[in-house]
Design a protein around this motif. Sequence first.
Motif, PDB file in Angstrom:
ATOM      1  N   MET A  93       0.849  -1.180   0.000  1.00  0.00           N
ATOM      2  CA  MET A  93       0.000   0.000   0.000  1.00  0.00           C
ATOM      3  C   MET A  93       0.894   1.242   0.000  1.00  0.00           C
ATOM      4  N   ASP A  94       0.561   2.206  -0.853  1.00  0.00           N
ATOM      5  CA  ASP A  94       1.397   3.399  -0.908  1.00  0.00           C
ATOM      6  C   ASP A  94       1.102   4.331   0.272  1.00  0.00           C
ATOM      7  N   VAL A  95       2.025   5.225   0.515  1.00  0.00           N
ATOM      8  CA  VAL A  95       1.973   6.104   1.674  1.00  0.00           C
ATOM      9  C   VAL A  95       0.736   6.995   1.646  1.00  0.00           C
ATOM     10  N   GLU A  96       0.389   7.501   0.488  1.00  0.00           N
ATOM     11  CA  GLU A  96      -0.763   8.408   0.403  1.00  0.00           C
ATOM     12  C   GLU A  96      -2.055   7.711   0.853  1.00  0.00           C
ATOM     13  N   LYS A  97      -2.211   6.441   0.496  1.00  0.00           N
ATOM     14  CA  LYS A  97      -3.397   5.695   0.937  1.00  0.00           C
ATOM     15  C   LYS A  97      -3.380   5.518   2.452  1.00  0.00           C
ATOM     16  N   ARG A  98      -2.189   5.287   2.996  1.00  0.00           N
ATOM     17  CA  ARG A  98      -2.064   5.138   4.450  1.00  0.00           C
ATOM     18  C   ARG A  98      -2.409   6.453   5.155  1.00  0.00           C
ATOM     19  N   LEU A 138       7.856   5.759   9.750  1.00  0.00           N
ATOM     20  CA  LEU A 138       8.593   6.144   8.539  1.00  0.00           C
ATOM     21  C   LEU A 138       9.375   7.440   8.736  1.00  0.00           C
ATOM     22  N   GLU A 139       8.824   8.344   9.519  1.00  0.00           N
ATOM     23  CA  GLU A 139       9.379   9.690   9.661  1.00  0.00           C
ATOM     24  C   GLU A 139      10.204   9.923  10.915  1.00  0.00           C
ATOM     25  N   LYS A 140      10.153   9.024  11.887  1.00  0.00           N
ATOM     26  CA  LYS A 140      10.697   9.310  13.214  1.00  0.00           C
ATOM     27  C   LYS A 140      12.191   9.656  13.231  1.00  0.00           C
ATOM     28  N   GLU A 141      12.989   8.985  12.422  1.00  0.00           N
ATOM     29  CA  GLU A 141      14.424   9.286  12.434  1.00  0.00           C
ATOM     30  C   GLU A 141      14.706  10.679  11.878  1.00  0.00           C
ATOM     31  N   LYS A 142      14.010  11.052  10.811  1.00  0.00           N
ATOM     32  CA  LYS A 142      14.177  12.399  10.249  1.00  0.00           C
ATOM     33  C   LYS A 142      13.715  13.448  11.249  1.00  0.00           C
ATOM     34  N   VAL A 184       4.492  14.397  17.535  1.00  0.00           N
ATOM     35  CA  VAL A 184       3.639  13.242  17.235  1.00  0.00           C
ATOM     36  C   VAL A 184       2.256  13.435  17.866  1.00  0.00           C
ATOM     37  N   TYR A 185       2.226  13.917  19.088  1.00  0.00           N
ATOM     38  CA  TYR A 185       0.942  14.162  19.742  1.00  0.00           C
ATOM     39  C   TYR A 185       0.124  15.191  18.964  1.00  0.00           C
ATOM     40  N   LYS A 186       0.745  16.319  18.628  1.00  0.00           N
ATOM     41  CA  LYS A 186       0.023  17.371  17.898  1.00  0.00           C
ATOM     42  C   LYS A 186      -0.435  16.881  16.525  1.00  0.00           C
ATOM     43  N   ALA A 187       0.389  16.086  15.876  1.00  0.00           N
ATOM     44  CA  ALA A 187       0.006  15.534  14.572  1.00  0.00           C
ATOM     45  C   ALA A 187      -1.164  14.572  14.731  1.00  0.00           C
ATOM     46  N   PHE A 188      -1.121  13.759  15.770  1.00  0.00           N
ATOM     47  CA  PHE A 188      -2.178  12.776  15.986  1.00  0.00           C
ATOM     48  C   PHE A 188      -3.530  13.454  16.218  1.00  0.00           C
ATOM     49  N   VAL A 189      -3.543  14.485  17.051  1.00  0.00           N
ATOM     50  CA  VAL A 189      -4.820  15.128  17.362  1.00  0.00           C
ATOM     51  C   VAL A 189      -5.325  16.028  16.235  1.00  0.00           C
ATOM     52  N   GLN A 233      -5.294  18.531   4.731  1.00  0.00           N
ATOM     53  CA  GLN A 233      -6.064  18.643   3.493  1.00  0.00           C
ATOM     54  C   GLN A 233      -5.494  17.790   2.361  1.00  0.00           C
ATOM     55  N   GLU A 234      -4.177  17.758   2.252  1.00  0.00           N
ATOM     56  CA  GLU A 234      -3.500  17.067   1.150  1.00  0.00           C
ATOM     57  C   GLU A 234      -2.691  15.883   1.688  1.00  0.00           C
ATOM     58  N   PRO A 235      -3.174  14.671   1.541  1.00  0.00           N
ATOM     59  CA  PRO A 235      -2.428  13.506   2.035  1.00  0.00           C
ATOM     60  C   PRO A 235      -1.004  13.407   1.476  1.00  0.00           C
ATOM     61  N   ALA A 236      -0.798  13.883   0.272  1.00  0.00           N
ATOM     62  CA  ALA A 236       0.542  13.833  -0.332  1.00  0.00           C
ATOM     63  C   ALA A 236       1.532  14.739   0.400  1.00  0.00           C
ATOM     64  N   GLN A 237       1.026  15.666   1.195  1.00  0.00           N
ATOM     65  CA  GLN A 237       1.878  16.620   1.912  1.00  0.00           C
ATOM     66  C   GLN A 237       2.151  16.204   3.366  1.00  0.00           C
ATOM     67  N   PHE A 238       1.894  14.955   3.699  1.00  0.00           N
ATOM     68  CA  PHE A 238       2.055  14.505   5.088  1.00  0.00           C
ATOM     69  C   PHE A 238       3.448  14.798   5.632  1.00  0.00           C
ATOM     70  N   THR A 239       4.477  14.452   4.879  1.00  0.00           N
ATOM     71  CA  THR A 239       5.847  14.637   5.363  1.00  0.00           C
ATOM     72  C   THR A 239       6.141  16.105   5.622  1.00  0.00           C
ATOM     73  N   ALA A 240       5.787  16.961   4.693  1.00  0.00           N
ATOM     74  CA  ALA A 240       6.005  18.396   4.877  1.00  0.00           C
ATOM     75  C   ALA A 240       5.186  18.913   6.055  1.00  0.00           C
ATOM     76  N   TRP A 241       3.960  18.436   6.183  1.00  0.00           N
ATOM     77  CA  TRP A 241       3.062  18.860   7.249  1.00  0.00           C
ATOM     78  C   TRP A 241       3.640  18.510   8.624  1.00  0.00           C
ATOM     79  N   ILE A 242       4.140  17.296   8.781  1.00  0.00           N
ATOM     80  CA  ILE A 242       4.644  16.896  10.099  1.00  0.00           C
ATOM     81  C   ILE A 242       5.976  17.585  10.413  1.00  0.00           C
ATOM     82  N   LYS A 243       6.786  17.857   9.399  1.00  0.00           N
ATOM     83  CA  LYS A 243       8.029  18.601   9.639  1.00  0.00           C
ATOM     84  C   LYS A 243       7.724  20.032  10.045  1.00  0.00           C
ATOM     85  N   LYS A 244       6.685  20.594   9.485  1.00  0.00           N
ATOM     86  CA  LYS A 244       6.264  21.945   9.861  1.00  0.00           C
ATOM     87  C   LYS A 244       5.850  21.964  11.332  1.00  0.00           C
TER      88      LYS A 244
END
Length: 174
Positions: free
Chosen positions: A1-6, A24-28, A51-56, A62-73
């Motif tokens: 399953m690709d990341v965007e679906k997840r 997938l992102e924790k080390e970065k 992680v807590y703020k991202a979870f809640v 809005q954009e699943p493809a932007q998950f990595t950028a969103w969590i780094k922000k």
Amino acid sequence: MDVEKRVKKAIKGNKREFEFLINLEKEKLYRIAFLYVKNQTDALEIVQDTVYKAFVSIHKLQEPAQFTAWIKKILIHCALDFLKKKQKVVFISNDLLEWIPDKAIEIDTQLDLMEAIDQLNGKYKSVIILKYYEDLPNKEIATIMDIPEGTVKSTLHRALQQLRVVLEGECANG
């Protein structure tokens, strides 16, 4: 399953998919947090807060493809908030040296560079870390920092100018 679906499943409330994405992102995330605080315990605290703020708030993504950028922000905001709260002097440990990409640089030069980066304001420090330590393209940095790509370029230019001034001043004094 690709990341965007997840990501889509995580947005809908699937906790296992969210956990998978975090793994997938924790080390970065840790590496970026560590570059801000130079301390394992504090970096882990920042990652945990992220992680807590991202979870809640993942349902707001809005954009699943932007998950990595969103969590780094989120991480950058958590790191800057943490530093504002602590307002403490950060001592550079030898552990930091393994995060510096160019091993050929002498240790003194590495320490000077990290001290100089620490003297930058939050915006300049963020753009330097994302560009040179995370090796992100300007477009992704713009997404993470929520600024136009042209602003990333000009901010990066000013940050590098400021680093040069700081490093030249240290060379003249050293």
